[in-house]
Design a protein around this motif. Structure first.
Motif, PDB file in Angstrom:
ATOM      1  N   TYR A  36      33.917 -23.003  -6.070  1.00  0.00           N
ATOM      2  CA  TYR A  36      33.091 -23.722  -5.097  1.00  0.00           C
ATOM      3  C   TYR A  36      31.635 -23.266  -5.118  1.00  0.00           C
ATOM      4  O   TYR A  36      30.842 -23.682  -4.288  1.00  0.00           O
ATOM      5  N   SER A  37      31.311 -22.382  -6.118  1.00  0.00           N
ATOM      6  CA  SER A  37      29.962 -21.806  -6.090  1.00  0.00           C
ATOM      7  C   SER A  37      28.885 -22.842  -6.355  1.00  0.00           C
ATOM      8  O   SER A  37      27.730 -22.654  -5.991  1.00  0.00           O
ATOM      9  N   SER A  38      29.255 -23.958  -6.971  1.00  0.00           N
ATOM     10  CA  SER A  38      28.249 -24.997  -7.249  1.00  0.00           C
ATOM     11  C   SER A  38      28.192 -26.067  -6.167  1.00  0.00           C
ATOM     12  O   SER A  38      27.452 -27.037  -6.300  1.00  0.00           O
ATOM     13  N   ASP A  39      29.007 -25.927  -5.143  1.00  0.00           N
ATOM     14  CA  ASP A  39      28.951 -26.916  -4.067  1.00  0.00           C
ATOM     15  C   ASP A  39      27.532 -26.979  -3.503  1.00  0.00           C
ATOM     16  O   ASP A  39      26.835 -25.960  -3.452  1.00  0.00           O
ATOM     17  N   PRO A  40      27.120 -28.176  -3.071  1.00  0.00           N
ATOM     18  CA  PRO A  40      25.748 -28.313  -2.560  1.00  0.00           C
ATOM     19  C   PRO A  40      25.567 -27.620  -1.208  1.00  0.00           C
ATOM     20  O   PRO A  40      26.530 -27.283  -0.526  1.00  0.00           O
ATOM     21  N   LYS A  67      35.931 -24.638   4.637  1.00  0.00           N
ATOM     22  CA  LYS A  67      34.773 -24.404   3.753  1.00  0.00           C
ATOM     23  C   LYS A  67      35.093 -24.694   2.297  1.00  0.00           C
ATOM     24  O   LYS A  67      34.244 -25.161   1.553  1.00  0.00           O
ATOM     25  N   LYS A  68      36.328 -24.367   1.886  1.00  0.00           N
ATOM     26  CA  LYS A  68      36.698 -24.510   0.482  1.00  0.00           C
ATOM     27  C   LYS A  68      38.101 -25.097   0.398  1.00  0.00           C
ATOM     28  O   LYS A  68      39.045 -24.352   0.602  1.00  0.00           O
ATOM     29  N   PRO A  69      38.244 -26.351   0.130  1.00  0.00           N
ATOM     30  CA  PRO A  69      37.215 -27.364  -0.092  1.00  0.00           C
ATOM     31  C   PRO A  69      36.440 -27.652   1.186  1.00  0.00           C
ATOM     32  O   PRO A  69      36.950 -27.443   2.286  1.00  0.00           O
ATOM     33  N   PHE A  70      35.233 -28.199   1.013  1.00  0.00           N
ATOM     34  CA  PHE A  70      34.355 -28.388   2.156  1.00  0.00           C
ATOM     35  C   PHE A  70      34.733 -29.635   2.944  1.00  0.00           C
ATOM     36  O   PHE A  70      34.805 -30.742   2.399  1.00  0.00           O
ATOM     37  N   ASN A  71      34.994 -29.436   4.237  1.00  0.00           N
ATOM     38  CA  ASN A  71      35.320 -30.544   5.135  1.00  0.00           C
ATOM     39  C   ASN A  71      34.631 -30.288   6.458  1.00  0.00           C
ATOM     40  O   ASN A  71      34.877 -29.271   7.104  1.00  0.00           O
ATOM     41  N   GLY A 119      20.259 -46.403   0.212  1.00  0.00           N
ATOM     42  CA  GLY A 119      19.070 -46.665  -0.598  1.00  0.00           C
ATOM     43  C   GLY A 119      18.668 -45.547  -1.544  1.00  0.00           C
ATOM     44  O   GLY A 119      17.660 -45.659  -2.244  1.00  0.00           O
ATOM     45  N   GLU A 120      19.462 -44.483  -1.613  1.00  0.00           N
ATOM     46  CA  GLU A 120      19.139 -43.383  -2.531  1.00  0.00           C
ATOM     47  C   GLU A 120      20.355 -43.070  -3.388  1.00  0.00           C
ATOM     48  O   GLU A 120      21.460 -43.479  -3.062  1.00  0.00           O
ATOM     49  N   ASP A 121      20.121 -42.327  -4.473  1.00  0.00           N
ATOM     50  CA  ASP A 121      21.258 -41.885  -5.282  1.00  0.00           C
ATOM     51  C   ASP A 121      22.312 -41.264  -4.367  1.00  0.00           C
ATOM     52  O   ASP A 121      21.979 -40.527  -3.435  1.00  0.00           O
ATOM     53  N   ILE A 122      23.557 -41.543  -4.665  1.00  0.00           N
ATOM     54  CA  ILE A 122      24.607 -40.966  -3.828  1.00  0.00           C
ATOM     55  C   ILE A 122      24.544 -39.447  -3.908  1.00  0.00           C
ATOM     56  O   ILE A 122      24.512 -38.883  -4.997  1.00  0.00           O
ATOM     57  N   PRO A 123      24.477 -38.760  -2.775  1.00  0.00           N
ATOM     58  CA  PRO A 123      24.414 -37.295  -2.800  1.00  0.00           C
ATOM     59  C   PRO A 123      25.700 -36.672  -3.373  1.00  0.00           C
ATOM     60  O   PRO A 123      26.758 -37.302  -3.369  1.00  0.00           O
ATOM     61  N   ALA A 124      25.562 -35.445  -3.839  1.00  0.00           N
ATOM     62  CA  ALA A 124      26.677 -34.754  -4.498  1.00  0.00           C
ATOM     63  C   ALA A 124      27.941 -34.771  -3.638  1.00  0.00           C
ATOM     64  O   ALA A 124      29.035 -35.068  -4.126  1.00  0.00           O
ATOM     65  N   ASP A 125      27.818 -34.501  -2.361  1.00  0.00           N
ATOM     66  CA  ASP A 125      28.999 -34.430  -1.490  1.00  0.00           C
ATOM     67  C   ASP A 125      29.668 -35.788  -1.306  1.00  0.00           C
ATOM     68  O   ASP A 125      30.805 -35.857  -0.838  1.00  0.00           O
ATOM     69  N   HIS A 126      28.960 -36.843  -1.618  1.00  0.00           N
ATOM     70  CA  HIS A 126      29.512 -38.179  -1.386  1.00  0.00           C
ATOM     71  C   HIS A 126      29.847 -38.922  -2.666  1.00  0.00           C
ATOM     72  O   HIS A 126      30.166 -40.106  -2.618  1.00  0.00           O
ATOM     73  N   GLY A 127      29.784 -38.178  -3.817  1.00  0.00           N
ATOM     74  CA  GLY A 127      30.339 -38.775  -5.030  1.00  0.00           C
ATOM     75  C   GLY A 127      29.405 -38.987  -6.185  1.00  0.00           C
ATOM     76  O   GLY A 127      29.732 -39.756  -7.094  1.00  0.00           O
ATOM     77  N   PHE A 128      28.248 -38.318  -6.206  1.00  0.00           N
ATOM     78  CA  PHE A 128      27.287 -38.527  -7.285  1.00  0.00           C
ATOM     79  C   PHE A 128      27.950 -38.402  -8.648  1.00  0.00           C
ATOM     80  O   PHE A 128      28.699 -37.451  -8.872  1.00  0.00           O
ATOM     81  N   PRO A 129      27.698 -39.304  -9.582  1.00  0.00           N
ATOM     82  CA  PRO A 129      26.751 -40.423  -9.465  1.00  0.00           C
ATOM     83  C   PRO A 129      27.392 -41.748  -9.011  1.00  0.00           C
ATOM     84  O   PRO A 129      26.664 -42.664  -8.672  1.00  0.00           O
TER      85      PRO A 129
END
Lengths: 508, 508
Positions: free
Chosen positions: B128-132, B143-147, B308-318
């Motif tokens: 999980y060290s790369s989680d945003p 926290k791990k997984p993040f909810n 209106g923006e790139d989907i953020p990492a937590d929400h499924g990028f890309p």
């Protein structure tokens, strides 16, 4: 009793048995000292400006002041200057003593003996005289128009409801339609009207068969009425039935009539008009959203068969609309006219009836524009066996509970929970989609579960109980559930009672 | 504490804070008289036949007998013959004292000092060290997984939920995806697989934007947990959010990949696989019915933008799937693979989770095949202001209550009733589909109401009340309503709590 009490001449709020003894004004009033008027004199009073006069059984009444209070609105003016009898024959809700009491207040004179005799000679026709015979097992909620339901314990004996036992919900007299001269008008499309004979419908379009449950919005109203009085026919739990409907798809007919991408840009609704008409000549009418009509998975039919036979007179001969998953009121019988439109139907039944309001809304503050016309129905279930008040033998080891469950919008019922202890504990009932001992009908695709499920639970009889409160509640595949109690969904028209169904039985 | 308590390593039943102090076995046990094993010896025990051995912090454990009792099933065998640490880092639910207690029973020896040193040198990586980074306002359920979810009173301040405040519901670590090398595989169609880059998705298909509310099936679980313990993350009322999603329509992509009438004959489901993988390499996966995917009115998107923006990492990028009207779990994030199939996904999350059972069903008798995978969600609403336990000033003349309401399947919420007296009387709240003071978003066509409504009621403060029980309940345009109470919809996973929402406030 207020004027609002007979507010719904055109709809299903006839909460009383409308066929009563021939109540007339007291004969003593015939010999009053009021003036005598000729028929010609009466006919001069046909407007608010000239006064609104009517005759009834030889009396002359000036009802001008009553017009704004008439719950049926301006329709009273249609009777102005003439006899009330033919109108009251159609809207049999008027045949009640308190209505005559109201009328008596407006008496202004007597009709001349000569004109009274002429009126008597004019053949009094009962607009319901051509209504078909019905089976005596039906429980009648209103004779004219005819509204009746089968006994619950019979209802769930067959997965497909025979038409004889299928609930009848008529708003007006059953029209007599000659199948040879029958014509269906399809209008509102740029190419102009399309006229289809019954043969056209049967031969020009593929025949589709759909098993679909129809339910009246007033089903289970009687239980809601017990919480607090509502207006409407006092339906029990059997204003629901399941049949195999066959006919042309509405979608196919509209495509043949010229529905295309250009029409899709503006079309939002499809109107249906019946051939059942009131004395003013206006037909029963309503509408559905265009996407239900045109969706390939919507399965909307112009049905000419019910359970493999010509649709019976009470169910819409020769053609009715079947809108699966949608309230009965949109499944227009004796279909005469279809109109594609940008607007919803402006009919009474679309705009001022078949809408549900908050439990806090009463007749003094109801705003019909605040609520959408009912289309899809919510998840529903009821217990048909045992009956409320039944006696169970204490020595029985098990108890069998039976019923039906269904949901609107093509949502499949996935579970029915049954409680024998007033909701403390729950057991899961067996569901079936066919007759007992027969294989189930194949499962339809998601969103096209138009047919009910019958269910049954056989469970040990709880020991030492004198009385059982049996409850059922269903869950559909949208995981919608039935609410626990009626008061929070109470509404002034008594529509859509889908609270848990409860029956109490004695153990003796 | 039973073994079932940590039955759901892969799903959202992590009902505890999983980040705890670094609990280890008592150091005294290091100097036990148990034999010393080499790493090579341990690696020989990787099956039930040879025994299943694992190491943890220098101890050697023979867990063969525990394998049938492991709630995560055979996945325990993946760790056989080696160290537990990397697995427990992924499934952080193991980091609890009682788990170590269970493990300690199976200790058979010590790992040789040399091999222990080697293990220590092997870089211990936290998956999980790369989680945003996340905003500290979020209330963390795991926290791990993040909810995590936003505070309710903030949630309904904006009609469109900013991504920062949008609830995060991750099953696994957030994968790092390079948008330049990202490829989406579309499989199962007769033409063979179609591979699409992010650029392909953005340029080869029209861009559609849909405002859709997503809700976790576990939203409002904490209230259900108070009725009787359930398994799952202890979500409050904010595991729901509303965003503008933009991307290619799934339908368009499947048509480009060769979906046609021949495929329609056999295709029944569309599977989605994420790029978030567990230690065994298996991805998060699930499926939806084909008719939802292909229906022009279904509005299923392969979304690459959120608000209106790139989907953020937590929400499924890309790229994530957005399945409007359907449970959050089917809206697969970090989408890697799409498969058209005759069968439903066989994944854990489709077959053994996200299903609801009768309140009478416990873990001892649950049959997952008896219940369908949740797709469309039922009607829902909750009160965000005031908070439960809030204090209201007795001198206030009015009270303002706020909240959200939404229903699944594209059904529009048409009314929200609010009670200030525990359900005795009800008032109708004002609904809006936009920010306060701004015009509402245009009404979508029937069946395509994917977005929530915010609601508000300002009413006189009831006089002389020390405490108010405030309740809300919503009605959708299928006239489905929320059930009165939680116990009759209680289910062992605590899913789909849509009973009336109640808060109590003190008047002081």
């Amino acid at each position: 009793m207020t004027f609002l009490s007979f507010c719904f001449l055109k709809n299903d709020s006839v909460s009383v048995q409308v066929e009563q003894a021939d109540a007339g004004l007291p004969p003593t009033e015939r010999s009053s000292s009021l003036p005598v008027f000729s028929h010609d004199e009466v006919t001069k009073h046909r407007s608010l400006e000239d006064g609104v006069w009517v005759t009834y059984k030889g009396g002359v009444y000036d009802v001008t002041e009553f017009v704004p209070m008439h719950p049926g609105g301006n329709k009273i003016l249609l009777a102005a200057g003439g006899a009330l009898e033919p109108f009251w024959a159609l809207y049999a809700v008027h045949d009640q003593e308190y209505v005559l009491e109201i009328l008596s207040k407006y008496k202004v004179g007597e009709l001349s003996a000569e004109d009274l005799k002429k009126q008597g000679e004019a053949k009094e026709s009962d607009p319901y005289s051509s209504d078909p015979e019905r089976h005596p097992v039906l429980r009648i909620n209103s004779k004219k128009p005819f509204n009746a339901e089968p006994p619950p314990e019979i209802l769930t004996e067959s997965y497909i409801t025979p038409h004889v036992l299928f609930f009848k919900r008529n708003h007006l007299p059953v029209p007599q339609v000659d199948p040879a001269s029958y014509r269906l008008q399809v209008e509102g499309l740029p190419r102009g009207a399309l006229t289809l004979s019954l043969k056209d419908l049967k031969t020009r379009f593929p025949k589709h068969t759909v098993t679909a449950t129809l339910q009246c919005a007033g089903n289970r109203r009687s239980d809601m009425n017990q919480v607090k009085e509502v207006k409407g026919l006092n339906w029990g739990i059997s204003a629901i039935g399941n049949a195999k409907w066959s006919g042309a798809r509405l979608r196919d007919v509209l495509l043949a009539a010229g529905f295309g991408p250009d029409v899709a840009k503006w079309a939002r609704h499809v109107h249906f008009e019946g051939l059942d008409k009131d004395v003013t000549g206006s037909a029963y009418g309503t509408s559905i959203p265009i996407n239900k009509a045109m969706n390939e998975d919507g399965d909307v039919l112009l049905a000419y068969e019910m359970n493999g036979e010509d649709i019976p007179a009470d169910h819409g001969f020769p053609v009715r609309v079947v809108v699966p998953g949608v309230v009965g009121a949109r499944n227009v019988k004796w279909l005469g006219r279809i109109v594609v439109s940008a607007e919803e139907s402006s009919s009474h039944w679309q705009q001022h009836d078949y809408k549900v309001f908050s439990p806090g809304t009463d007749w003094s503050k109801v705003d019909h524009t605040s609520s959408p016309a009912i289309q899809e129905l919510p998840v529903q279930s009821a217990i048909t066996v045992p009956a409320d008040g039944a006696q169970i033998d204490h020595s029985d080891e098990t108890l069998t509970v039976k019923g039906y469950a269904w949901s609107g919008g093509g949502r499949e019922v996935v579970r029915v929970d049954v409680s024998l202890d007033g909701g403390k504990t729950w057991q899961v009932a067996q569901l079936r989609s066919g007759d007992k001992g027969q294989p189930d009908e194949p499962s339809p695709p998601p969103g096209r579960s138009w047919a009910w499920k019958l269910w049954e639970l056989t469970a040990p009889l709880p020991p030492d109980a004198d009385e059982l409160e049996i409850i059922c509640k269903a869950v559909d595949n949208g995981y919608n559930v039935q609410p626990d109690t009626i008061p929070p969904i109470w509404n002034l028209r008594g529509l859509l009672n889908n609270a848990w169904h409860r029956v109490k039985v004695k153990v003796t």
